[in-house]
Design a protein around this motif. Structure first.
Motif, short mmCIF file in Angstrom:
data_model
loop_
_atom_site.label_atom_id
_atom_site.label_comp_id
_atom_site.label_asym_id
_atom_site.label_seq_id
_atom_site.Cartn_x
_atom_site.Cartn_y
_atom_site.Cartn_z
N ASN A 234 0.84 -1.19 0.00
CA ASN A 234 0.00 0.00 0.00
C ASN A 234 0.87 1.24 0.00
OD1 ASN A 234 -2.18 -1.65 0.06
ND2 ASN A 234 -2.61 -1.38 2.23
N HIS B 67 -17.84 -7.51 -0.68
CA HIS B 67 -17.60 -8.22 -1.93
C HIS B 67 -18.26 -7.48 -3.09
CE1 HIS B 67 -17.97 -11.58 -4.90
NE2 HIS B 67 -16.74 -11.78 -4.47
N GLN C 185 -17.05 -4.59 -4.17
CA GLN C 185 -16.65 -3.18 -4.07
C GLN C 185 -15.14 -3.09 -3.82
OE1 GLN C 185 -18.96 -0.89 -1.21
NE2 GLN C 185 -20.83 -2.04 -1.65
N ASN C 186 -14.55 -1.97 -4.26
CA ASN C 186 -13.15 -1.66 -3.98
C ASN C 186 -12.18 -2.77 -4.39
OD1 ASN C 186 -13.80 0.88 -2.75
ND2 ASN C 186 -14.40 -0.25 -0.90
N GLY C 187 -12.50 -3.47 -5.47
CA GLY C 187 -11.60 -4.50 -5.99
C GLY C 187 -11.70 -5.83 -5.29
N LEU C 188 -12.68 -6.03 -4.43
CA LEU C 188 -12.84 -7.30 -3.72
C LEU C 188 -13.78 -8.20 -4.52
CD1 LEU C 188 -13.20 -5.91 -0.08
CD2 LEU C 188 -11.15 -6.83 -1.19
N ASP C 189 -13.20 -8.98 -5.41
CA ASP C 189 -14.01 -9.83 -6.28
C ASP C 189 -13.30 -11.15 -6.53
OD1 ASP C 189 -11.95 -9.10 -8.02
OD2 ASP C 189 -13.17 -7.58 -9.02
N SER D 181 -9.68 -11.07 -7.67
CA SER D 181 -8.66 -10.73 -6.67
C SER D 181 -8.58 -11.77 -5.56
CB SER D 181 -8.94 -9.35 -6.07
OG SER D 181 -10.20 -9.33 -5.43
N ARG E 151 -5.98 -5.21 0.02
CA ARG E 151 -6.43 -5.00 -1.36
C ARG E 151 -7.04 -3.62 -1.56
NH1 ARG E 151 -5.79 -6.33 -6.66
NH2 ARG E 151 -7.72 -5.95 -7.81
N VAL E 152 -7.79 -3.13 -0.57
CA VAL E 152 -8.49 -1.86 -0.78
C VAL E 152 -7.60 -0.65 -0.51
CG1 VAL E 152 -10.69 -2.94 -0.23
CG2 VAL E 152 -9.44 -1.72 1.57
#
Length: 651
Positions: free
Chosen positions: A25, A417, A419-423, A426, A444-445
């Motif tokens: 980060n 899940h 949102q913000n790249g949480l899929d 990833s 991740r976020v």
């Protein structure tokens, strides 16, 4: 008793705070405009610290706080100091020690009993930590004191040692498991005004690693929670490494499972590398688990997958720890509940902020170097007119993690899940996996890695939130410097303060500042006569201290600060024994109220409803406390503090 007792505590701390955050980060200097980057990249001067502290340096002059009406006590550097020293005009007496009877039929503490785990199930556990007071409805002189027992020390057994090179006796392991968890004890104010325990109360109760608990929320019954011992994924035995706490508006106790990874091992290197739910939390991989080698006697703690066993054996047992556990202190028959909507990490606390409209949030730190600050916002609202209707509010809501931007603003990033790249792409197949692997989701976020975030406290009237960042000797090497974490090799820690937008606990933005940097006073010199390094210099207005840990507000708005550092380390020589201090949030003045015996940690606070009695915990004292003969086995002890004139504590 020698210092071996506290040295074992230090060995636990050594793995408790290991930095295992692999995320990249960005440093906060990349999140601000180029004109400010030279401040962040330049030398860490005192002027820069003043900028970082958002005005703290302007409060360096002595102030006359209207809240701190007691004379501060001096530091205690005597290596044999073995008592509690409290401010003039107060007294502190032992109230509740490891091994004291709790439940009916419990025998008196026997310092030589090595395998009487059935007795320990009815006695006070070891290493008292966070606690809260619950008054009986309509009564101010009677209540339940509920406290955590974080972990055990080898002096639990007469040998004072744990041999991790061979299988451990099951009875010994059972006693250690029984000494973890929570105690509920009834207390009452006598006719003489003094608080006492009610020994025969039907409310007195022990909750331990051997207590059955219900799993609730999104992960209840989920495939990821099923093990050979619980194919349903609905019930787990025990709670462990219970550190700080929280309370709900409907009158229940929240205990938080902190450094649970140290109790498990996964010897399958390939499985460990692929299983983020083990790797990101730092389970042991070889030898024995990091703390007590329980897996040599109790297979539940061997998280190595075994193909010939149901659900791979106990590979998913670690998934069942790291949660908030809700306990109803007024119902001894109620089963504790693990609330999985809160997310899983090494949670230090669940500090409540309650809005006037019933909306609420619970704030938590994840106690390891480079980890994050979180909050959980329940989906529903508390109805003060019907508290029982709120009992399942903790099973749905949104978990957030904090990003502290360099301009003093902040964002709560939703761990949801989709949102913000949480899929799936990833690595998160569902919301359940997001909650189970909250640390990886926070990576991740883009959350801000912090200097060991621990306790949080919410001001009773303004709803300002304060968070302790205890220390981080890896800052600058493993994690970059930033405005919220501005010191390399940060041995002394800091306290952050932030305000939610419109004082709304459910807001997704906030403003923040450094309330203070702990450490040596400006201009201090070491034993060699040289000036103290700037990274050891603080901005404290008043009495110096290091490594803030426990944090709590009393009803009058005094901020109480508890410390946890190794008091024999050279960098801590001027700090003396660990301390309980009090701060005025307005003036930022800090005054030392109490010091504990050598080798201890000061932790956990609770007050009587009138504020005239305060309980504090003396954890893992290094020598004989609560005895005074210099020979007794040291016992973690709750002390009761009262003012000699019968007044409010701190007034």
């Amino acid at each position: 008793m020698s210092h071996d007792h506290s040295r074992f505590h230090d060995s636990l701390e050594a793995h408790d705070d290991i930095a295992i955050n692999p995320s990249a980060n960005p440093a906060l200097d990349t999140l601000v405009n180029p004109a400010r980057r030279n401040v962040l990249k330049g030398g860490l001067t005192l002027a820069a610290l003043g900028f970082f502290a958002g005005g703290v340096s302007a409060c360096s002059k002595a102030s006359a706080s209207p809240l701190l009406n007691f004379k501060g006590v001096p530091v205690q550097i005597d290596p044999q100091f073995d008592r509690v020293l409290v401010a003039e005009g107060y007294r502190a007496v032992p109230f509740f020690s490891w091994g004291d009877p709790v439940e009916a039929g419990a025998p008196a503490w026997n310092p030589d009993a090595s395998d009487d785990w059935q007795a320990q199930l009815k006695q006070a556990g070891d290493n008292h930590d966070g606690m809260d007071f619950f008054a009986f409805p309509g009564e101010s002189d009677r209540g339940l004191l509920v406290m955590n027992h974080e972990y055990i020390n080898p002096p639990l057994h007469p040998s004072g040692k744990i041999d991790q090179t061979k299988p451990r006796p099951l009875a010994e392991v059972r006693k250690e498991q029984a000494a973890h968890g929570v105690s509920v004890i009834e207390v009452k104010q006598g006719a003489d005004g003094q608080w006492q325990r009610v020994m025969d109360s039907p409310y007195n109760r022990r909750i331990s690693m051997l207590t059955g608990m219900r799993i609730a929320g999104p992960l209840a019954g989920h495939e990821l929670m099923k093990t050979a011992s619980d194919p349903s994924g609905l019930e787990v035995f025990g709670t462990l490494n219970n550190c700080a706490t929280g309370v709900t508006p409907w009158g229940t106790f929240l205990t938080c499972e902190e450094n649970w990874p140290n109790y498990f091992i996964n010897r399958d290197k390939a499985d460990f590398a692929a299983r983020i739910s083990h790797k990101r939390y730092g389970l042991a991989q070889e030898g024995t688990s990091k703390n007590y080698a329980w897996e040599t006697a109790d297979p539940r703690f061997d998280a190595t997958p075994y193909a010939d066993q149901l659900h791979g054996g106990h590979v998913q047992e670690p998934h069942r720890f790291g949660w908030v556990v809700e306990i109803d202190p007024f119902d001894p028959q109620a089963q504790p509940i693990k609330r999985t909507a809160f997310g899983r990490f090494s949670r230090e606390c669940a500090a409540l902020s309650l809005g006037t409209d019933g909306r609420m949030a619970f704030y938590s730190g994840d106690d390891a170097k480079g980890e994050y600050v979180y909050k959980f916002v329940p989906a529903g609202r508390f109805d003060a007119g019907n508290p029982k209707a709120s009992r399942d509010l903790l099973d749905s809501g949104t978990l957030y993690v904090a990003r502290f931007d360099a301009d003093g603003s902040g964002q709560w990033l939703a761990l949801v899940h989709g949102q913000n790249g949480l899929d799936v792409a990833s690595g998160f197949a569902s919301q359940e996996e997001v909650l189970l692997n909250a640390r990886a989701a926070a990576d991740r976020v883009g959350a801000t890695p912090m200097d060991r975030p621990e306790w949080a406290a919410v001001h009773p009237s303004t709803r300002e939130v304060y968070v302790t960042l205890t220390n981080n000797d890896g800052r600058g090497a493993k994690q970059p410097l930033d405005k919220a974490n501005p010191r390399p090799q940060n041995l002394h820690g800091q306290i952050l303060r932030f305000n939610e937008k419109n004082a709304d606990p459910t807001a997704t933005t906030f403003t923040w500042e450094l309330f203070l940097l702990a450490g040596e006073p400006q201009g201090a010199k070491g034993q060699d006569g040289k000036a103290v390094a700037v990274n050891l210099t603080g901005t404290i207005n008043g009495d110096l201290f290091s490594s803030p840990d426990g944090l709590a507000f009393d009803a009058h708005g005094r901020l109480w600060i508890q410390t946890d550092y190794d008091d024999i380390e050279p960098a801590m020589q001027s700090m003396g024994c660990n301390q309980l201090l009090c701060a005025d949030p307005r003036t930022r003045e800090v005054r030392r109220f109490m010091v504990g015996p050598r080798g201890c940690e000061i932790t956990g606070l609770a007050w009587s409803p009138d504020g005239k009695a305060m309980w504090a915990n003396i954890q893992h004292p290094g020598i004989s406390f609560p005895g005074s003969d210099g020979k007794s086995r040291p016992r973690s002890t709750t002390v009761l503090i009262t003012k000699l004139d019968g007044g409010v504590i701190g007034s």
